[in-house]
Design an enzyme around this catalytic site. Structure first.
Site, PDB file in Angstrom:
ATOM      1  N   GLN A  23       0.866  -1.210   0.002  1.00 49.90           N
ATOM      2  CA  GLN A  23       0.052   0.181   0.034  1.00 49.90           C
ATOM      3  C   GLN A  23       0.864   1.362  -0.025  1.00 49.90           C
ATOM      4  OE1 GLN A  23      -2.663  -1.904   3.387  1.00 49.90           O
ATOM      5  NE2 GLN A  23      -3.919  -0.606   2.216  1.00 49.90           N
ATOM      6  N   HIS A  43      -2.498  -5.224 -12.626  1.00 45.56           N
ATOM      7  CA  HIS A  43      -2.169  -4.810 -14.108  1.00 45.56           C
ATOM      8  C   HIS A  43      -2.923  -5.885 -14.894  1.00 45.56           C
ATOM      9  CE1 HIS A  43       1.867  -3.692 -12.252  1.00 45.56           C
ATOM     10  NE2 HIS A  43       1.186  -2.551 -12.821  1.00 45.56           N
ATOM     11  N   ASP A  56       2.029   0.654  -7.968  1.00 41.38           N
ATOM     12  CA  ASP A  56       3.418   0.710  -8.599  1.00 41.38           C
ATOM     13  C   ASP A  56       4.350   1.765  -7.929  1.00 41.38           C
ATOM     14  OD1 ASP A  56       2.297  -1.080 -10.381  1.00 41.38           O
ATOM     15  OD2 ASP A  56       2.623   0.080 -12.173  1.00 41.38           O
ATOM     16  N   ARG A  81       3.877   0.354  12.842  1.00 40.00           N
ATOM     17  CA  ARG A  81       3.874  -1.164  12.374  1.00 40.00           C
ATOM     18  C   ARG A  81       3.783  -0.903  10.770  1.00 40.00           C
ATOM     19  NH1 ARG A  81      -1.717  -4.193  11.381  1.00 40.00           N
ATOM     20  NH2 ARG A  81      -0.841  -5.887  10.484  1.00 40.00           N
ATOM     21  N   HIS A 126       1.205  -9.330   4.622  1.00 37.32           N
ATOM     22  CA  HIS A 126      -0.088  -8.397   4.564  1.00 37.32           C
ATOM     23  C   HIS A 126      -0.598  -8.554   3.203  1.00 37.32           C
ATOM     24  CE1 HIS A 126      -1.879  -4.626   6.381  1.00 37.32           C
ATOM     25  NE2 HIS A 126      -2.517  -4.830   5.187  1.00 37.32           N
ATOM     26  N   ASN A 170      -1.651 -10.632   8.528  1.00 34.96           N
ATOM     27  CA  ASN A 170      -2.717  -9.631   8.553  1.00 34.96           C
ATOM     28  C   ASN A 170      -4.055 -10.124   8.266  1.00 34.96           C
ATOM     29  OD1 ASN A 170      -3.271  -6.875   9.231  1.00 34.96           O
ATOM     30  ND2 ASN A 170      -3.952  -6.892   6.941  1.00 34.96           N
ATOM     31  N   GLU A 171      -4.833  -9.921   9.341  1.00 37.69           N
ATOM     32  CA  GLU A 171      -6.350 -10.343   8.872  1.00 37.69           C
ATOM     33  C   GLU A 171      -6.601 -11.469   8.205  1.00 37.69           C
ATOM     34  OE1 GLU A 171      -8.124  -6.625   7.215  1.00 37.69           O
ATOM     35  OE2 GLU A 171      -7.819  -5.644   9.086  1.00 37.69           O
ATOM     36  N   ASN A 312      -7.742  -5.798  14.717  1.00 38.98           N
ATOM     37  CA  ASN A 312      -7.957  -4.753  13.765  1.00 38.98           C
ATOM     38  C   ASN A 312      -9.403  -4.236  14.038  1.00 38.98           C
ATOM     39  OD1 ASN A 312      -5.346  -5.139  12.997  1.00 38.98           O
ATOM     40  ND2 ASN A 312      -5.721  -5.568  10.904  1.00 38.98           N
ATOM     41  N   TYR A 314     -12.653  -2.056  12.865  1.00 40.86           N
ATOM     42  CA  TYR A 314     -13.017  -0.859  12.192  1.00 40.86           C
ATOM     43  C   TYR A 314     -14.680  -0.621  12.053  1.00 40.86           C
ATOM     44  CZ  TYR A 314      -8.638  -0.549   9.691  1.00 40.86           C
ATOM     45  OH  TYR A 314      -7.316  -0.634   9.173  1.00 40.86           O
TER      46      TYR A 314
HETATM   47  C1  NOJ Z   1      -7.124  -3.502   7.248  1.00 38.39           C
HETATM   48  C2  NOJ Z   1      -6.056  -3.689   6.154  1.00 38.39           C
HETATM   49  O1  NOJ Z   1      -5.074  -4.420   6.988  1.00 38.39           O
HETATM   50  C3  NOJ Z   1      -5.381  -2.651   5.643  1.00 38.39           C
HETATM   51  O2  NOJ Z   1      -4.519  -2.949   4.667  1.00 38.39           O
HETATM   52  C4  NOJ Z   1      -6.564  -1.663   4.908  1.00 38.39           C
HETATM   53  O3  NOJ Z   1      -6.081  -0.640   4.071  1.00 38.39           O
HETATM   54  C5  NOJ Z   1      -7.430  -1.186   6.100  1.00 38.39           C
HETATM   55  N1  NOJ Z   1      -8.023  -2.300   6.784  1.00 38.39           N
HETATM   56  C6  NOJ Z   1      -8.643  -0.110   5.665  1.00 38.39           C
HETATM   57  O4  NOJ Z   1      -9.425  -1.164   4.719  1.00 38.39           O
END
Ligand code: NOJ
Length: 520
Positions: A23, A43, A56, A81, A126, A170-171, A312, A314
């Site tokens: 990212q 791509h 990219d 992190r 990730h 991750n996740e 995590n 949200y």
């Molecule tokens: C969790 C993910 O780990 C991360 O990659 C993502 O950008 C964020 N959520 C927001 O959606």
């Protein structure tokens, strides 16, 4: 203090911010890096990304990493992190060829963070699987357990002397369930029957094997800690009392499948999930459960293979029974095995991330649930963030952080949960997977059209800096304004902001009445 509604987080509570390799880094084929599934996906599936962009270049952290450390230090972060791109270290994913330039990149970043007094919290994986491993079946091939643990060994040998907090995955629920149930994220494979469950098992075993290697070979020397980051969407019953049972099952599917084998006393899959999947599989004509079982040895390997719980958080969803013919995919709209649908709660606030309505209270519920189910384990919030528009004066993000920290405060003080840290996602704007650059999560803004990729502090960053300095959630406007004087942002007045919000409502109502009056 007179009139202070003080809410202080403990002195040893740690504050951080997070990012992930694909990212932010860019440099997608720089200096010997191999291709990852995301390099390939963006791509070949341009339409899958809202603004048809890709990573990219992203925030160009491959070249601008010193800027990242600078802003992390400007905020006063205790930890940063970030994730390591597997294919930057091992271009094919396998340990026979280690890419020296990749090693140097992360080594320099870690050294600079430590020089600035910021702890590196390193995620090994990730979402960016080396493409070669994907072509061999990726997370559905049992060999991934060895591929991943070989990669982990390389990382420990390079960085364990300096990195003391590791996140293996991750996740997991996104990695296994969302990816294979939707096919809308890399590697773009939709296979709902077996892939999510094979991935679930092998991912957990890969994590546990990596954990045991560290425990055996590094723990006594370096005293580090390891966990995996679970994405928890808090699930509440829709309306009816019978939805309560469904919400409990939903949490067993969402949290239990990735936590019970590691954190519960008895180990193995959550019994409810095991039962439902066996019954459902038999009904479908299989003569075994689509959820692969663990051997006793595997159960032992998994049980206790984490030093803390990384979460995590949200958003929150509500769950209800599916109507006839309704069928969604697990964890955004529904689950065929549960015959349930998930919806955005009417009481949550919208955000620019369409699947992420804002509901801070869900964080406290999540933290209490973890304590109730897995005991007095340390919990680190490894991500929590607000999807917004690209504005600099982001008082909504400021409020988001404040409201979530208040729930953390209540979880610690009222529910006695051992929350040890909070990590805001993200340090700066970055490539948000299917949304590309159309939404912004950053404490620092980046104008993605500008090749210089300058990191510019938003209002919320200066609120966060004040919290970090004082550990007080209700920071004074004065603290924020002292900081933002240097940033050429308009002064912040928490009271005036509330007034201007109500003013807007009054004006809209007034115009509405006028319209009805004249045009009726
Ligand atoms: C969790 C993910 O780990 C991360 O990659 C993502 O950008 C964020 N959520 C927001 O959606």
């Amino acid at each position: 203090m007179v009139g202070c509604s003080c809410q202080k987080l403990p002195q040893n509570f740690k504050f951080g911010a997070a990012t992930a390799a694909y990212q932010i880094e860019g440099g997608w084929k720089a200096d010997g890096k191999g291709k990852s599934v995301w390099d390939e996906f963006v791509h070949t599936h341009k339409d899958a990304i809202e603004d048809r962009t890709n990573g990219d270049v992203a925030a160009d952290s491959y070249h601008l990493w010193r800027e990242d450390v600078r802003i992390a230090s400007q905020l006063g972060l205790d930890h940063y992190r970030f994730s390591i791109s597997w294919s930057r270290i091992l271009p094919s994913g396998l340990p026979n060829n280690v890419n020296k330039a990749g090693v140097k990149y992360y080594s320099d970043l870690i050294d600079e963070l430590l020089r600035q007094g910021i702890e590196p919290v390193v995620t090994m994986y990730h979402f960016d699987l080396p493409l070669t491993l994907q072509s061999l079946g990726g997370w559905t091939n049992p060999l991934i357990v060895d591929w991943f643990s070989d990669y982990a060994k390389v990382l420990y040998s390079l960085f364990a002397d300096r990195v003391k907090t590791w996140i293996t995955m991750n996740e997991a629920v996104v990695l296994c369930d969302m990816i294979f149930n939707t096919g809308s994220l890399a590697p773009g494979i939709k296979e709902e029957e077996l892939a999510p469950f094979l991935c679930n098992k092998y991912l957990l075993l890969a994590h546990a094997k990596a954990y045991r290697i560290y425990e055996r070979e590094y723990k006594n020397k370096y005293h580090g800690r390891i966990s995996l980051a679970n994405n928890i969407i808090w699930i509440e019953p829709y309306k009816h009392p019978r939805d309560k049972e469904l919400a409990k099952l939903g949490l067993d599917f969402m949290i239990g499948r990735y936590s019970h084998p590691i954190y519960s006393k008895e180990g193995g899959w959550p019994p409810t999930v095991e039962k439902i999947l066996l019954e459902y599989s038999l009904k479908q004509g299989y003569n075994y459960s689509r959820l692969p079982s663990f051997t006793e040895e595997e159960k032992k390997l998994l049980k206790g293979s984490a030093d803390f719980y990384a979460v995590n958080y949200y958003t929150t969803y509500v769950i209800r029974p599916a109507k006839k013919g309704e069928r969604g995919f697990w964890f955004l709209t529904g689950s065929p095995e549960l015959d349930a649908m998930m919806e955005k709660p009417a009481y949550a606030e919208p955000s620019a991330g369409v699947i992420m309505p804002v509901y801070p209270k869900g964080l406290r519920q999540t933290l209490s649930y973890l304590k109730k189910n897995y005991g007095d384990i340390d919990i680190m919030i490894t991500e929590n963030g607000y999807a917004g528009k690209h504005q600099m004066y982001d008082h909504v993000r400021l409020k988001f952080i404040k409201d979530h920290l208040t729930e953390v405060y209540l979880a610690i003080n009222e529910d006695k949960v051992n929350v040890i840290g909070y990590t805001y996602w993200a340090l700066m704007d970055n490539f948000e997977w299917n949304s590309g650059y159309s939404v912004a999560f950053g404490l620092y803004a980046i104008n993605h059209d500008d090749p210089k990729k300058i990191r510019s502090p938003r209002l919320s960053s200066q609120y966060y800096a004040c919290v970090i300095k004082t550990h007080e959630i209700n920071v004074s406007d004065q603290c924020i304004n002292e900081n933002i004087d240097k940033l050429h942002l308009p002064h912040y007045h928490s009271f005036t902001n509330r007034i201007s919000a109500s003013k807007t409502v009054i004006v809209v109502l007034f115009l509405g009445f006028m319209y009805i009056y004249y045009y009726r």
